[in-house]
Write an enzyme that holds these catalytic residues in place. Structure first.
Site, mmCIF file in Angstrom:
data_model
loop_
_atom_site.group_PDB
_atom_site.id
_atom_site.type_symbol
_atom_site.label_atom_id
_atom_site.label_comp_id
_atom_site.label_asym_id
_atom_site.label_seq_id
_atom_site.Cartn_x
_atom_site.Cartn_y
_atom_site.Cartn_z
ATOM 1 N N SER A 1 -62.718 69.404 -52.259
ATOM 2 C CA SER A 1 -63.007 70.789 -51.919
ATOM 3 C C SER A 1 -61.858 71.484 -51.206
ATOM 4 O O SER A 1 -61.826 71.584 -49.979
ATOM 5 C CB SER A 1 -64.270 70.854 -51.042
ATOM 6 O OG SER A 1 -64.687 72.193 -50.873
ATOM 7 N N LEU B 1 -91.824 86.494 -14.357
ATOM 8 C CA LEU B 1 -91.309 86.877 -15.668
ATOM 9 C C LEU B 1 -92.400 86.948 -16.726
ATOM 10 O O LEU B 1 -92.417 87.856 -17.560
ATOM 11 C CB LEU B 1 -90.232 85.876 -16.108
ATOM 12 C CG LEU B 1 -88.883 85.953 -15.389
ATOM 13 C CD1 LEU B 1 -87.980 84.825 -15.861
ATOM 14 C CD2 LEU B 1 -88.216 87.294 -15.656
ATOM 15 N N GLU C 1 -63.786 62.627 -51.215
ATOM 16 C CA GLU C 1 -63.682 62.320 -52.641
ATOM 17 C C GLU C 1 -62.276 61.816 -52.977
ATOM 18 O O GLU C 1 -61.272 62.368 -52.509
ATOM 19 C CB GLU C 1 -63.994 63.601 -53.416
ATOM 20 C CG GLU C 1 -63.833 63.543 -54.905
ATOM 21 C CD GLU C 1 -64.077 64.911 -55.548
ATOM 22 O OE1 GLU C 1 -64.251 64.954 -56.768
ATOM 23 O OE2 GLU C 1 -64.092 65.919 -54.806
ATOM 24 N N LYS D 1 -69.492 60.667 -60.365
ATOM 25 C CA LYS D 1 -69.734 62.097 -60.181
ATOM 26 C C LYS D 1 -70.491 62.647 -61.391
ATOM 27 O O LYS D 1 -70.155 62.337 -62.540
ATOM 28 C CB LYS D 1 -68.398 62.818 -60.017
ATOM 29 C CG LYS D 1 -68.488 64.278 -59.621
ATOM 30 C CD LYS D 1 -67.106 64.808 -59.268
ATOM 31 C CE LYS D 1 -67.138 66.244 -58.795
ATOM 32 N NZ LYS D 1 -65.806 66.711 -58.353
ATOM 33 N N CYS E 1 -68.870 66.056 -54.307
ATOM 34 C CA CYS E 1 -68.314 67.421 -54.321
ATOM 35 C C CYS E 1 -69.125 68.406 -55.166
ATOM 36 O O CYS E 1 -70.166 68.882 -54.739
ATOM 37 C CB CYS E 1 -66.865 67.379 -54.751
ATOM 38 S SG CYS E 1 -65.949 68.887 -54.319
#
Length: 484
Positions: free
Chosen positions: A297, A465, A145, A214, A270
């Site tokens: 962030s 097994l 960002e 944003k 963000c």
């Protein structure tokens, strides 16, 4: 083949005594399987960033060597090429080995070198990482960002000189991208109608395709974004002019590759994915298969786990790939700290993660399977129901078409392949997973014995097994039912 693989093989051979790939992986790895070592040496596979650092610490090869071609190997008669080598080259040229033939796209997150409010320096860092991604055959790169201006610059976000320079920086990146293959997602503050928006610019091969603002601006604790930016939640069907070029602008954009039908990209920024209703949810319901998050962030204790939680959950719930990229070293630490975390998830699975707190630029690469995502959505009718319940977002989103750079054939595979694909791939929870697997079998057998009123069981024991495990399950079942 890359130079790193060449150096690893030479180092093994020069060791006294020479090491096999298995011995090398055990002695110096955690461990690395021999097939992984051979993949680096002969198939052009690229190691994860922590492994690259480990090999660099050992003095075997540097991180840059993974992007450099291996030297031509001399032989006594250079005109003689073995039939096997020629066959291998001819085979690798076949379209089958092209990632895109299988609906895959190579993506990356990049944390470039940054300097606070130094736009020229930041643009150089962005372009340097774009070149590295180009050399690695990457199709899409996600940056942090506001990486053009840097994030932690407070009221400089409102300074006309900085905003002019940021716009000029975007123009420089657009011009330089004409000679770079990857699509670039770059963060910058941009103006529109007297407001400043925190934006992601989508750039491809000399074109600015569109700008996404944003949607959710944090304004609590250490965040003051509403002081500088306007939110873009309601911006739809609009255009913005950046450096003289007018392009689509809004939260309603999907970017679709014309030559890879499964690649549809949605972008958020963000805080958007910390919101109760992330914009990428609508983007996925509108058809996006790759969701990208440009993030600054700042880092606090435990926040990395929270980012993983959100990215994993969103990639799983939205049936999509999720690319997350945070700001790193170079951002201002006057009030905040940064770790530069990058990660790539696909339908809940972590494909790749960058090194955190690195002083160097980081490029985190993985191959995303868009075809797998579309196949899962076709099976999962809940996804279609959710799209209908949300009012069919595909009808209101704008689709911006672009063309990926031509593919150059076999680029190898940068993607973890599970040895056991039907069980979780998490070593740290192995005991819990084994507990669940065992008790699922025991509980199922208990219910079957109750339903059929069986008085006994017959088990053939071979000594292997499988039959031994079957005996243990049967014994536990009898214990719980109180049978002899």
């Amino acid at each position: 083949m890359h130079l790193a693989g060449y150096k690893i093989r030479a180092w093994r051979d020069a060791h006294k005594p020479p090491l096999s790939a298995e011995e090398f992986g055990i002695q110096f790895g955690d461990p690395w399987p021999s097939r992984t070592v051979y993949g680096w040496e002969s198939k052009g596979k690229v190691a994860r960033p922590p492994v690259q650092r480990r090999l660099a610490d050992l003095g075997i090869c540097s991180p840059e060597d993974w992007l450099e071609p291996a030297p031509e190997q001399d032989t006594e008669d250079s005109s003689v090429v073995s039939q096997n080598d020629q066959f291998d080259r001819d085979t690798r040229d076949h379209p089958f080995f092209d990632l895109r033939q299988h609906g895959m796209v190579r993506v990356a997150t990049s944390t470039p070198k940054t300097r606070t409010a130094d736009i020229d320096y930041n643009v150089e860092g962005i372009l340097a990482e774009a070149e590295r991604a180009h050399d690695a055959g990457v199709d899409l790169v996600v940056y942090p960002e506001l990486c053009v201006s840097s994030y932690a610059i407070d009221d400089l976000h409102l300074q006309s000189a900085l905003l002019d320079a940021a716009e000029a920086g975007i123009a420089r990146i657009v011009a330089a991208s004409a000679d770079i293959d990857p699509v670039l997602l770059v963060g910058a503050p941009l103006r529109h109608n007297g407001r400043v928006y925190n934006c992601a610019a989508v750039i491809a091969r000399g074109q600015l395709l569109g700008v996404v603002p944003k949607s959710f601006l944090p304004n609590y604790r250490e965040y003051y974004e509403k002081r500088w930016f306007a939110h873009g939640r309601k911006i739809r069907g609009m255009e913005i002019t950046v450096a003289g070029q007018t392009v689509p602008f809004g939260a309603d954009l999907i970017f679709a590759a014309s030559n890879l039908s499964g690649l549809k990209l949605h972008v958020e920024i963000c805080e958007d994915y910390w919101a109760p209703t992330p914009p990428s949810t609508q983007g996925a319901l509108a058809g996006a298969t790759v969701l990208a998050n440009l993030s600054a962030s700042n880092i606090t204790i435990g926040k990395s786990d929270e980012r993983h939680l959100l990215a994993r959950a969103q990639s799983s719930r939205a049936v999509a790939a999720y690319l997350y990229c945070a700001s790193g070293h170079g951002e201002s630490t006057t009030d905040l700290a940064w770790d530069g975390q990058g990660m790539i998830y696909e339908m809940g699975d972590l494909l790749a993660e960058s090194e955190r707190f690195s002083l160097n630029a980081e490029l985190c690469i993985a191959d995303v399977d868009c075809e797998r995502i579309l196949a899962e959505r076709a099976r999962m009718q809940t996804f279609n129901d959710a799209a209908e319940a949300a009012g069919r977002p595909e009808d209101s989103f704008r689709t911006i078409g672009f063309e990926l750079a031509p593919s150059d054939g076999d680029r190898g595979l940068v993607r973890p392949v599970r040895r056991f694909p039907f069980v979780p791939n998490r070593q740290h929870k192995l005991d819990e997973d084994c507990y669940e697997a065992f008790n699922i079998q025991v509980d199922g057998l208990m219910r079957r014995l109750e339903a059929t009123h069986a008085k006994s069981m017959v088990i053939g024991i071979s000594g292997g097994l499988d039959s031994t495990h079957a005996l243990i399950v049967a014994a536990k079942c009898c214990d719980r039912l109180g049978l002899p």
